[in-house]
Scaffold this active site. Structure first.
Site, PDB file in Angstrom:
ATOM      1  CE  LYS A 196     -13.273 -78.171 -12.338  1.00  0.00           C
ATOM      2  NZ  LYS A 196     -14.349 -77.565 -13.195  1.00  0.00           N
TER       3      LYS A 196
ATOM      4  NE  ARG B 174     -17.947 -83.526 -13.739  1.00  0.00           N
ATOM      5  CZ  ARG B 174     -16.617 -83.526 -13.679  1.00  0.00           C
ATOM      6  NH1 ARG B 174     -15.973 -82.640 -12.894  1.00  0.00           N
ATOM      7  NH2 ARG B 174     -15.926 -84.397 -14.383  1.00  0.00           N
TER       8      ARG B 174
END
Ligand code: 7PJ
Length: 285
Positions: A223, A258
């Site tokens: 991210k 995840r």
């Protein structure tokens, strides 16, 4: 008995941290946009992640990147259903559907998915009833605002308290809709209406959320915040940062991570498990 999730018959044991592999079925994620090779490529990728040690897979048909174009129900179904059918037939691991659309939840579970992963925390019209009707475990994630503008200028008076309050409310709503607490998970929603500072505060204080009494999922993989902290502008250069972030998340209570980079994460968690296995010295020793 140690905690576990019954994902439509496929048991996910939570005796130790588990790795969820990301399979994005969006035309721009695999191929030059041809539908057939998108399905084929997505299935091949999912099989590869299971080979690498993924304990479950997360299938997503709509990008939630800020500014991404919305996808119709029909298009999302066209993308994800064939992939879920093939992966459910060819692997034994639970398959999660990453969607916020009730119609997609129902069809995905009918096609073999055993978990729902909803970035809107079942707030879309009809989502609570759809999820309850499927009977599978559901991940309730925090998001401030909408994907299109959530990163414009995220602000909180107290990010931990506000995310905590949101998740308490979503857990209550889910239980009121008939979803058993044993089928509920939470997720702090890293990057969904948060600055890097907000994300690091939430990561640092993850243990605060364990008192909610449900397993916590953490998703920081590749991210933007990790890029900001490391100067790695390309997502594929953020593997080390992602592994570090997810190891910290597990140390601070996350039960599922995840990730894109399954093999690297599995290796890191093996070291953590080896340390966890060391008995604490007896007080009188
Ligand atoms: N539960 C859960 N689902 C997710 N789906 C995405 S899509 C954006 C990306 O992978 O960069 N992120 C997350 C996350 O953090 N948690």
């Amino acid at each position: 008995t140690s905690p576990q999730l019954d994902c439509a018959g496929r048991i996910l044991r939570l005796d130790r941290a588990r790795v969820m592999g990301i399979v994005n079925v969006t035309p721009d994620s695999f191929s030059d946009g041809g539908a057939h090779d998108t399905t084929e490529a997505a299935v091949a990728h999912g099989l590869k992640l299971v080979e690498e040690g993924a304990d479950l897979l997360d299938i997503g048909g709509e990008s939630t990147r800020p500014g991404a174009a919305p996808v119709s129900v029909e298009e999302e179904l066209r993308r994800v259903i064939p992939v879920i059918e093939q992966l459910a037939a060819r692997t034994q691991v639970p398959i999660s559907i990453d969607t916020f659309k009730p119609e997609v939840m129902r069809a995905a579970v009918a096609a073999g998915a055993g978990m729902i992963n909803d970035i809107y925390g079942l707030r879309q019209e009809g989502a609570l009833d759809a999820a309850a009707a499927t009977g599978v475990p559901v991940v309730l994630m925090h998001m401030q605002g909408e994907p299109g503008h959530m990163q414009a200028d995220p602000h909180y008076d107290d990010v931990v308290a506000e995310v905590h309050g949101f998740l308490v409310q979503r857990l209550f709503a889910a239980e009121m809709a008939g979803i058993a607490k044993k089928n509920l998970l939470i997720d702090l929603g890293f990057g969904f209406g948060k600055t890097t500072a907000h994300n690091m505060t939430l990561l640092a204080r993850s243990e605060r959320f364990l008192e909610l009494g449900v397993p916590m999922l953490a998703g920081l993989s590749r991210k933007r915040s990790l890029g900001e902290l490391t100067g790695r502008d390309t997502p594929s250069e953020r593997v080390a940062a992602s592994v570090a972030a997810h190891l910290i998340a597990v140390q601070r209570g996350a039960r599922i991570v995840r990730v894109h980079d399954v093999a690297a994460t599995v290796d890191a968690l093996k070291i953590w498990q080896a340390v966890e296995a060391v008995p604490t010295p007896r007080a009188d020793a």
